[in-house]
Design a protein around this motif. Structure first.
Motif, PDB file in Angstrom:
ATOM      1  N   ARG A  73     -44.343  13.868 -17.569  1.00 19.70           N
ATOM      2  CA  ARG A  73     -43.506  12.982 -18.468  1.00 19.70           C
ATOM      3  C   ARG A  73     -44.430  12.320 -19.335  1.00 19.70           C
ATOM      4  O   ARG A  73     -45.509  12.098 -19.321  1.00 19.70           O
ATOM      5  CB  ARG A  73     -43.104  11.874 -17.326  1.00 19.70           C
ATOM      6  CG  ARG A  73     -41.826  12.332 -16.500  1.00 19.70           C
ATOM      7  CD  ARG A  73     -41.378  11.125 -15.636  1.00 19.70           C
ATOM      8  NE  ARG A  73     -42.512  10.739 -14.624  1.00 19.70           N
ATOM      9  CZ  ARG A  73     -42.528   9.468 -13.631  1.00 19.70           C
ATOM     10  NH1 ARG A  73     -41.424   8.647 -14.159  1.00 19.70           N
ATOM     11  NH2 ARG A  73     -43.429   9.122 -12.982  1.00 19.70           N
ATOM     12  N   LYS A  74     -43.707  11.782 -20.548  1.00 12.06           N
ATOM     13  CA  LYS A  74     -44.149  11.167 -21.383  1.00 12.06           C
ATOM     14  C   LYS A  74     -44.652   9.584 -20.887  1.00 12.06           C
ATOM     15  O   LYS A  74     -44.169   8.967 -19.995  1.00 12.06           O
ATOM     16  CB  LYS A  74     -43.313  10.584 -22.685  1.00 12.06           C
ATOM     17  CG  LYS A  74     -42.872  11.797 -23.298  1.00 12.06           C
ATOM     18  CD  LYS A  74     -41.636  11.528 -24.312  1.00 12.06           C
ATOM     19  CE  LYS A  74     -41.239  12.593 -25.178  1.00 12.06           C
ATOM     20  NZ  LYS A  74     -40.076  11.825 -26.131  1.00 12.06           N
ATOM     21  N   SER A  76     -44.949   6.877 -22.559  1.00 11.28           N
ATOM     22  CA  SER A  76     -44.318   5.558 -22.941  1.00 11.28           C
ATOM     23  C   SER A  76     -43.247   5.274 -21.570  1.00 11.28           C
ATOM     24  O   SER A  76     -43.167   4.183 -21.375  1.00 11.28           O
ATOM     25  CB  SER A  76     -43.442   5.923 -24.009  1.00 11.28           C
ATOM     26  OG  SER A  76     -42.512   7.052 -24.069  1.00 11.28           O
ATOM     27  N   GLN A  77     -42.572   6.475 -21.210  1.00  5.54           N
ATOM     28  CA  GLN A  77     -41.679   6.116 -20.165  1.00  5.54           C
ATOM     29  C   GLN A  77     -42.243   5.776 -18.799  1.00  5.54           C
ATOM     30  O   GLN A  77     -42.101   4.810 -18.093  1.00  5.54           O
ATOM     31  CB  GLN A  77     -40.850   7.431 -19.755  1.00  5.54           C
ATOM     32  CG  GLN A  77     -39.825   7.377 -18.688  1.00  5.54           C
ATOM     33  CD  GLN A  77     -39.158   8.559 -18.198  1.00  5.54           C
ATOM     34  OE1 GLN A  77     -38.858   9.236 -19.453  1.00  5.54           O
ATOM     35  NE2 GLN A  77     -38.837   8.803 -16.957  1.00  5.54           N
ATOM     36  N   ASN A  81     -41.998   2.089 -16.852  1.00  3.75           N
ATOM     37  CA  ASN A  81     -41.512   1.656 -15.504  1.00  3.75           C
ATOM     38  C   ASN A  81     -42.782   0.889 -14.871  1.00  3.75           C
ATOM     39  O   ASN A  81     -42.485   0.361 -14.029  1.00  3.75           O
ATOM     40  CB  ASN A  81     -41.584   3.248 -14.774  1.00  3.75           C
ATOM     41  CG  ASN A  81     -40.245   3.973 -15.009  1.00  3.75           C
ATOM     42  OD1 ASN A  81     -39.312   3.225 -15.344  1.00  3.75           O
ATOM     43  ND2 ASN A  81     -40.378   5.026 -14.586  1.00  3.75           N
ATOM     44  N   GLN A 431     -34.216   2.748 -11.595  1.00 11.43           N
ATOM     45  CA  GLN A 431     -34.491   3.497 -13.104  1.00 11.43           C
ATOM     46  C   GLN A 431     -33.387   3.054 -14.025  1.00 11.43           C
ATOM     47  O   GLN A 431     -33.580   3.261 -15.060  1.00 11.43           O
ATOM     48  CB  GLN A 431     -34.378   5.052 -12.545  1.00 11.43           C
ATOM     49  CG  GLN A 431     -35.569   5.858 -12.016  1.00 11.43           C
ATOM     50  CD  GLN A 431     -36.940   5.463 -13.017  1.00 11.43           C
ATOM     51  OE1 GLN A 431     -36.874   5.704 -13.987  1.00 11.43           O
ATOM     52  NE2 GLN A 431     -37.845   4.638 -12.382  1.00 11.43           N
ATOM     53  N   ARG A 434     -34.402   0.519 -16.272  1.00 10.97           N
ATOM     54  CA  ARG A 434     -35.270   0.969 -17.440  1.00 10.97           C
ATOM     55  C   ARG A 434     -34.341   1.749 -18.339  1.00 10.97           C
ATOM     56  O   ARG A 434     -34.489   1.307 -19.605  1.00 10.97           O
ATOM     57  CB  ARG A 434     -36.221   2.035 -16.913  1.00 10.97           C
ATOM     58  CG  ARG A 434     -36.965   2.929 -17.928  1.00 10.97           C
ATOM     59  CD  ARG A 434     -37.727   4.039 -17.513  1.00 10.97           C
ATOM     60  NE  ARG A 434     -36.972   4.873 -16.912  1.00 10.97           N
ATOM     61  CZ  ARG A 434     -36.402   6.083 -17.423  1.00 10.97           C
ATOM     62  NH1 ARG A 434     -35.970   5.726 -18.756  1.00 10.97           N
ATOM     63  NH2 ARG A 434     -35.579   6.705 -16.807  1.00 10.97           N
ATOM     64  N   VAL A 435     -33.186   2.244 -18.015  1.00  9.70           N
ATOM     65  CA  VAL A 435     -32.381   2.939 -19.095  1.00  9.70           C
ATOM     66  C   VAL A 435     -31.564   1.938 -19.812  1.00  9.70           C
ATOM     67  O   VAL A 435     -31.653   1.896 -21.069  1.00  9.70           O
ATOM     68  CB  VAL A 435     -31.547   3.820 -18.347  1.00  9.70           C
ATOM     69  CG1 VAL A 435     -30.422   4.437 -19.063  1.00  9.70           C
ATOM     70  CG2 VAL A 435     -32.070   5.161 -17.497  1.00  9.70           C
ATOM     71  N   GLN A 438     -34.171   0.295 -22.132  1.00 11.29           N
ATOM     72  CA  GLN A 438     -34.575   0.936 -23.285  1.00 11.29           C
ATOM     73  C   GLN A 438     -33.579   1.505 -24.400  1.00 11.29           C
ATOM     74  O   GLN A 438     -33.893   1.564 -25.720  1.00 11.29           O
ATOM     75  CB  GLN A 438     -35.311   2.298 -22.741  1.00 11.29           C
ATOM     76  CG  GLN A 438     -36.652   2.168 -22.367  1.00 11.29           C
ATOM     77  CD  GLN A 438     -37.559   3.295 -21.895  1.00 11.29           C
ATOM     78  OE1 GLN A 438     -37.048   4.340 -21.089  1.00 11.29           O
ATOM     79  NE2 GLN A 438     -38.628   3.322 -22.250  1.00 11.29           N
ATOM     80  N   GLU A 440     -32.388   4.061 -25.216  1.00 11.86           N
ATOM     81  CA  GLU A 440     -32.413   5.457 -25.864  1.00 11.86           C
ATOM     82  C   GLU A 440     -31.554   6.378 -25.386  1.00 11.86           C
ATOM     83  O   GLU A 440     -31.075   7.221 -26.167  1.00 11.86           O
ATOM     84  CB  GLU A 440     -34.017   5.816 -25.665  1.00 11.86           C
ATOM     85  CG  GLU A 440     -34.316   7.383 -26.294  1.00 11.86           C
ATOM     86  CD  GLU A 440     -34.130   6.998 -27.890  1.00 11.86           C
ATOM     87  OE1 GLU A 440     -34.116   8.147 -28.729  1.00 11.86           O
ATOM     88  OE2 GLU A 440     -34.359   6.003 -28.464  1.00 11.86           O
ATOM     89  N   GLN A 441     -31.247   6.192 -24.076  1.00 13.97           N
ATOM     90  CA  GLN A 441     -30.496   7.388 -23.689  1.00 13.97           C
ATOM     91  C   GLN A 441     -28.928   7.055 -23.598  1.00 13.97           C
ATOM     92  O   GLN A 441     -28.023   8.000 -23.099  1.00 13.97           O
ATOM     93  CB  GLN A 441     -30.706   7.649 -22.081  1.00 13.97           C
ATOM     94  CG  GLN A 441     -32.121   8.226 -21.850  1.00 13.97           C
ATOM     95  CD  GLN A 441     -32.701   7.959 -20.372  1.00 13.97           C
ATOM     96  OE1 GLN A 441     -33.433   6.754 -20.145  1.00 13.97           O
ATOM     97  NE2 GLN A 441     -32.378   9.048 -19.616  1.00 13.97           N
TER      98      GLN A 441
END
Length: 491
Positions: A73-74, A76-77, A81, A431, A434-435, A438, A440-441
Motif C-alpha cells: 500500500r501507499k 499516504s493511505q 489510517n 475504513q 478514512r474514505v 479523503q 478520493e474514492q
C-alpha cells in the motif's frame, strides 16, 4: 515458515514496538511538561493503567488496518489510517480518564503524548516503507500479457502504481504459451506479472516455471480462484479434495450481523440527525426538487426495494438519457450535490433501509435492475453477490473506488463474502471513515480509452530497461533483440 514469520512475526514486532512507543511517548510528555520530574501520583497512575492503554492502541490500530502487512500500500493511505487511529486513541483515553477515577490524565500530558506518539509511529511506519520500497523489496519483474485491452490496462496500472515494489524489466505479449521457457528470459528476474487475459492452462504453466526458479508470481485472480481462498481440505479414502461452499453467510453470522445493524444504525441516526434535518431544508432551497430521492434497487435474492438518498443531482436527471453511471465532473450533479456525494452525506437516509431490513451496514452496494441485468451478462459470477444483503458501505468501497471496474469490485465483494466475520465488518466501518475524509474514492468514472496500448508503450519507454516483445504464437524467442518491438503507430 518464512512466510509465517514475515506476516505474523512482523505483526508481533509492530505490536511490541507500539507498546513501547506508548511508554516512551508518555514518559517524554511528563518530562517535557514537568522540569522538576514527573508527579509521582500521575506517573504511578499511568503505569497501573498501561495495559489498558496498550489494549486501546492495539485494538484501534487493528481496526484501521495498521497491522495488515500482507498487502503493498501507499504510505499516504497507511499514514492517514495512523492519524485517524491516534485521534480515536486520544478520545478513548479521555473517556477512560473520566470513567476511571484512578487514572489521572491532564489535557496537557494527553496532547503532548499524542503528538510524540504520532511522530514516533509515523517514523516507524515510514522506516518500514522506505526499507521495502528503496532497498529490500523492489523486484525486477517480467510481465506476461495478451494483446487484449484489459491486460494492457492492468499492466498500465501495475507500471504506474506498483513502482515502489516492482520494476518492469521486460514485457512479453503472448498469444499462446508452450511449456518450454528459455532460461535467458529469467536472468535477474525476481517476480512475474501474469495478465488476467491468459488462459487457465497458460497461467498454470507460468506459475510452474516461476516456482521452479523461486520467483514471486503476481496476478489478478479469476473468480473461481477466489473460492479457493477458504477452501477446506478434506480426505476421501486416499484422495485429497477441496470442499467449496457457496459464498453466503451462515445462520449465526446473519443473526449477529442483523443485531449489530440495528444497534449501530440507531446510534448513527442519533448522531447524524442534525445533519439530516439540515439537508431536508437546504437541498430544496439550492435546487428544484425534493430533498429525498427514492430509487428502486436490487437486494437480497434479487428482490427489489426502495432505496433512500438525499438528492445530489438535478431533478429528473436521467429523463433524457436513461440509467447512466455518474461521471467525473458530471453536469447533472448540483453544487451542493458534489459536496454531499464526496462526504457520503447523501447515503445517510439508507440507515432507515438498514433498520427496515432492506440492507445491512456492510455488504455489496445495491445496484439498479438495469445494471444488474447487464453485469450478470458480462460477469457470470455476479449473482453470488446477491446471496447477501446489500450494504451501506462495503469492502469494494473502502478498497477500491467509485470508478473501479465492475469486475474488480466484484472480486472484492466475493472476497468479503467468503471471508466474512464480525471483526471484518467493524474494520470496514472504520475504513469508511478514512474514505469519507479523503474523498478520493468518490470520484466518478473516467471516459473510457479506446486503445490503452499506446499509453502502455509510452510508459514502457519511460521505464528505462523495459522491452515490449511480441513472440509469435506457440513460440517464445529467448533473444530480446530478435523479438518484435511495437511502437504506438504499429498498435
Amino acid at each position: 515458515m518464512i512466510k509465517l514469520f514475515r506476516n505474523n512475526g512482523m505483526k508481533a514486532v509492530l505490536l511490541l514496538l507500539d507498546g513501547l512507543l506508548i511508554y516512551f511517548s508518555f514518559l517524554l510528555a511528563y518530562r517535557f511538561l514537568n522540569h522538576s520530574g514527573s508527579p509521582i501520583t500521575e506517573w504511578d497512575s499511568f503505569l497501573q493503567n498501561m495495559p489498558w492503554l496498550a489494549l486501546f492502541t492495539a485494538t484501534t490500530n487493528y481496526f484501521f488496518n495498521l497491522y495488515d502487512l500482507a498487502g503493498r500500500r501507499k504510505p499516504s493511505q497507511f499514514l492517514f489510517n495512523l492519524f485517524l487511529a491516534q485521534l480515536f486513541i486520544a478520545a478513548e483515553l479521555i473517556v477512560y480518564s473520566y470513567w476511571m477515577s484512578s487514572f489521572r490524565l491532564s489535557p496537557g500530558i494527553l496532547f503532548a503524548a499524542f503528538l510524540i506518539q504520532m511522530v514516533l509511529s509515523f517514523g516507524l511506519r515510514l522506516l518500514l516503507f522506505y526499507a521495502q520500497s528503496k532497498g529490500i523489496s523492489v523486484k525486477r519483474t517480467l510481465a506476461i500479457v495478451t494483446p487484449e485491452a484489459g491486460d494492457l490496462a492492468t499492466l498500465q496500472k501495475m507500471m504506474l502504481e506498483g513502482k515502489p515494489w516492482f520494476r518492469i524489466e521486460r514485457i512479453l505479449q503472448v498469444g499462446d504459451v508452450r511449456a518450454e521457457m528459455p532460461d535467458g528470459w529469467w536472468v535477474g528476474i525476481e517476480a512475474i506479472w501474469i495478465g488476467p487475459g491468459l488462459s487457465t492452462s497458460a497461467k498454470a504453466e507460468w506459475v510452474r516455471l516461476a516456482g521452479q526458479r523461486n520467483v514471486e508470481v503476481i496476478m489478478v485472480p479469476d473468480f473461481y480462484e477466489l473460492y479457493l481462498a477458504d477452501a477446506e481440505p478434506q480426505q476421501i479414502d486416499d484422495l485429497l479434495v477441496y470442499s467449496l461452499m457457496p459464498p453466503q453467510l451462515t445462520l449465526p453470522e446473519r443473526v449477529l450481523k442483523r443485531m449489530s445493524d440495528i444497534v449501530i444504525s440507531l446510534l448513527l441516526l442519533l448522531i447524524a440527525s442534525p445533519v439530516m434535518l439540515i439537508m431536508f431544508f437546504v437541498i430544496p432551497l439550492t435546487s428544484k426538487g425534493k430533498a429525498l430521492f427514492v430509487q428502486e434497487r436490487i437486494g437480497l435474492s434479487e428482490k427489489p426495494f426502495p432505496l433512500y438518498k438525499f438528492r445530489s443531482m438535478i431533478e429528473n436527471a436521467e429523463a433524457a438519457t436513461g440509467p447512466v453511471l455518474a461521471g467525473k465532473e458530471d453536469a447533472r450533479i448540483t453544487r451542493l450535490g458534489q459536496f454531499i456525494r464526496a462526504t457520503r452525506i447523501d447515503e445517510l437516509p439508507q440507515l432507515f433501509n438498514v433498520l427496515l431490513g432492506h440492507m445491512s451496514l456492510v455488504g455489496p452496494r445495491p445496484e439498479r435492475a438495469f445494471f444488474v441485468t447487464r453485469f450478470k451478462e458480462e460477469l457470470p459470477h455476479y449473482t453470488y453477490r446477491l446471496l447477501v444483503k446489500p450494504g451501506l458501505t462495503g469492502y469494494a468501497q473502502v478498497m477500491a473506488g467509485y470508478a473501479t471496474t465492475p469486475s474488480d469490485k466484484l472480486r472484492y465483494d466475493l472476497m468479503y463474502i467468503k471471508r466474512y466475520s464480525f471483526l471484518l465488518d467493524i474494520r470496514i466501518l472504520f475504513q469508511t471513515i478514512r474514505v469519507i475524509l479523503q474523498r478520493e474514492q468518490a470520484k466518478g468514472v473516467e471516459p473510457s480509452t479506446a486503445n490503452p496500448a499506446p499509453a502502455v508503450l509510452a510508459l514502457s519507454s519511460l521505464a528505462g530497461a523495459t522491452h515490449l516483445a511480441h513472440p509469435a504464437a506457440n513460440s517464445l524467442d529467448p533473444n530480446p533483440a530478435s523479438a518484435q518491438t511495437l511502437t504506438p503507430s504499429q498498435t
